[in-house]
Design a protein around this motif. Sequence first.
Motif, PDB file in Angstrom:
ATOM      1  N   TYR A  74      11.858 -41.713   8.570  1.00  0.00           N
ATOM      2  CA  TYR A  74      11.361 -41.867   9.940  1.00  0.00           C
ATOM      3  C   TYR A  74      12.520 -42.117  10.904  1.00  0.00           C
ATOM      4  N   ILE A  75      13.478 -42.925  10.466  1.00  0.00           N
ATOM      5  CA  ILE A  75      14.604 -43.239  11.344  1.00  0.00           C
ATOM      6  C   ILE A  75      15.590 -42.084  11.421  1.00  0.00           C
ATOM      7  N   LEU A  76      15.837 -41.427  10.278  1.00  0.00           N
ATOM      8  CA  LEU A  76      16.931 -40.452  10.231  1.00  0.00           C
ATOM      9  C   LEU A  76      16.535 -39.063  10.700  1.00  0.00           C
ATOM     10  N   PHE A  77      15.260 -38.722  10.590  1.00  0.00           N
ATOM     11  CA  PHE A  77      14.893 -37.339  10.871  1.00  0.00           C
ATOM     12  C   PHE A  77      15.255 -36.874  12.276  1.00  0.00           C
ATOM     13  N   PRO A  78      15.120 -37.723  13.311  1.00  0.00           N
ATOM     14  CA  PRO A  78      15.525 -37.262  14.654  1.00  0.00           C
ATOM     15  C   PRO A  78      16.940 -36.698  14.700  1.00  0.00           C
ATOM     16  N   TYR A  79      17.855 -37.298  13.898  1.00  0.00           N
ATOM     17  CA  TYR A  79      19.237 -36.809  13.914  1.00  0.00           C
ATOM     18  C   TYR A  79      19.352 -35.433  13.267  1.00  0.00           C
ATOM     19  N   LEU A  80      18.492 -35.218  12.288  1.00  0.00           N
ATOM     20  CA  LEU A  80      18.508 -33.933  11.585  1.00  0.00           C
ATOM     21  C   LEU A  80      17.916 -32.844  12.465  1.00  0.00           C
ATOM     22  N   TRP A  81      16.918 -33.243  13.210  1.00  0.00           N
ATOM     23  CA  TRP A  81      16.096 -32.316  13.986  1.00  0.00           C
ATOM     24  C   TRP A  81      16.861 -31.820  15.204  1.00  0.00           C
ATOM     25  N   ARG A  82      17.607 -32.730  15.789  1.00  0.00           N
ATOM     26  CA  ARG A  82      18.356 -32.408  17.010  1.00  0.00           C
ATOM     27  C   ARG A  82      19.444 -31.394  16.666  1.00  0.00           C
ATOM     28  N   ASN A  83      19.437 -30.283  17.358  1.00  0.00           N
ATOM     29  CA  ASN A  83      20.440 -29.274  17.002  1.00  0.00           C
ATOM     30  C   ASN A  83      20.868 -28.503  18.241  1.00  0.00           C
TER      31      ASN A  83
ATOM     32  N   ARG B  14      27.133 -34.377  10.767  1.00  0.00           N
ATOM     33  CA  ARG B  14      25.852 -35.018  11.088  1.00  0.00           C
ATOM     34  C   ARG B  14      24.920 -35.017   9.880  1.00  0.00           C
ATOM     35  N   ILE B  15      24.784 -33.841   9.256  1.00  0.00           N
ATOM     36  CA  ILE B  15      23.813 -33.745   8.177  1.00  0.00           C
ATOM     37  C   ILE B  15      24.269 -34.513   6.947  1.00  0.00           C
ATOM     38  N   SER B  16      25.591 -34.491   6.682  1.00  0.00           N
ATOM     39  CA  SER B  16      26.015 -35.265   5.519  1.00  0.00           C
ATOM     40  C   SER B  16      25.927 -36.754   5.804  1.00  0.00           C
ATOM     41  N   ALA B  17      26.062 -37.159   7.062  1.00  0.00           N
ATOM     42  CA  ALA B  17      25.850 -38.574   7.381  1.00  0.00           C
ATOM     43  C   ALA B  17      24.407 -38.955   7.105  1.00  0.00           C
ATOM     44  N   VAL B  18      23.481 -38.075   7.478  1.00  0.00           N
ATOM     45  CA  VAL B  18      22.070 -38.350   7.211  1.00  0.00           C
ATOM     46  C   VAL B  18      21.833 -38.501   5.710  1.00  0.00           C
TER      47      VAL B  18
END
Lengths: 92, 251, 223
Positions: B242-251, C139-143
């Motif tokens: 829940y916390i991390l997905f926004p960072y993955l989603w943002r592109n 970014r992705i590897s940080a995640v």
Amino acid sequence: MRMLKNWVFLLLLTLTLNINNAAVAQTPAAAEETVMIEANSKAADIEMADQLRRDGKIYVVVGCVLVVLAGVLFYLVSIDRKVGRLEKEYRS
Amino acid sequence: MVNTRRPADTFLFITILNICVVTLRQNIKVLLREVLYLMQKDFVLEWRQKYAFNGMLLYVGSTVFICYLSFGLRGGTLGVPVWNALFWIILLFTSVNAIAKSFMQENKGRLLYLYTLVSPQGVILAKIAYNTCLMLVLALLCYLFYAVVIGNPVQDEGMFLATILLGAVGFSTSLTMISGIAAKASNSSTLMAILSFPVIIPMLLMLMKMSKNAIDGLERAASTDELTTLLAINAIVITVSYILFPYLWRN
Amino acid sequence: MQKNWWKVVTVLLLVYTVVAGFLNDVPRLAILNESIRNTYFHVPMWFGMILLLLISVIYAIKYLKTPTLRNDIISTEAARVGLLFGVLGIITGMGWASVTWGEFWSNDPKQNASAIGLLMYFAYFVLRGSFAEQQQRARISAVYNIFAYAALIPLLFILPRLTDSLHPGNGGNPGFSSYDMDSKMRMVFYPAVIAWTLLGVWILNVKSRFEILKQKLYEHAHA
């Protein structure tokens, strides 16, 4: 700000994990200790490398390991200084 | 192990509390509507592309049948540990395959469209919920088929079904996030397996132990430790996703 | 030189660890015999690994908050050095296990957990390798780094305690109180842990400075 709060919650989450485990583990640890103390008192006849110590040859081993350690550390220090010099050069 | 139960319960309570708080700080109504809408979208898509789901069913069926053929050759029955291990391995590979496509099948245009409409938290929660439903159906069908073909030594059916439920939830939560990560990379199908197995193994170990207890018909209190641990792992994984997905989603 | 005092401390503590680790008295225990001294060299590897991986995760979080090259590099290098410590830990552990437990791999939950943990971070580097673009990779590897660490914690702290382990404090607490250590051993063990961990941090320090410098030079050359 919200993200920060999230991280704090996560931290709490993991902390509770550890605290609980610490609480769980109290009793077996104490039991273990007593067993160990008993084992220690009657363990005088267990074989150790006493001869090696009496011969003084253990100092050879220690010296050898120290030389290896010194070599590795010297290498690390020299790399450290090289990088430091490069940094200085880059800045100027 | 008796003295472990009370701290485990308090831990579970705190975890659930944490999750509630994390969720509540978002505007819960909007989030819920988004999740429902996205889940509906996923179900409609699945219904339209029935071949994908049928493919998964066939995958489960063939794997079970292969296991039957390769172990049943001698005519002997499987021992309980082998039965148990085989079942969970089949389920593991099925879920990796089923969930791997949850982000890869989305095309660029649709993702861009979704990006403008909904929050990333909504997307991940909807995906997790949808995958859980999918996994539940697949796991139950797998159990049914497995029991019919290979035989069913389970003594405590209720507990075993509960284990399957927990397994479905656990697999789908952790694999959904992983598939989101893997979908961003180039060789995503290999990556999916590599990234997911280490994360899944602790869960799998707990599940196997629990289901072993259920098969042997032990008293249910014997599995409390595993149960709480599993719930805790699930809680952590959901929160982190829940916390991390926004960072993955943002592109 | 003033800010490098901790490196001097590292060297002194390491020398102390080796000298005292070989020469001081240890409890006489069956099976373990002299190999109990491994506590000063094998166990600190795990402490070092955990700390370095923690640094890696902290910098991954920092990267997600403020995406700078520096945060990414430190996060990666910390994971790399942590992995090195982990591999050393598992090799030394296997050697020790083969002498005292009779097998290199005895299906001990802690051995398994550490092997899975290493797998996780190998996967992290495979993931990093599969991106061409720097920012996306970071970014992705940080995640994944944060996700993997969160999944690793239950592995390292819960699983060994739920099942019987051959490690000290089996089925219970792997913490210090249950180690068969007397106060003399602690006098060496704690400095040893600090020494090896500091050594890891030192290597991390040098490596990340080197990588940052390298990246800066590349940017310079391209600009």
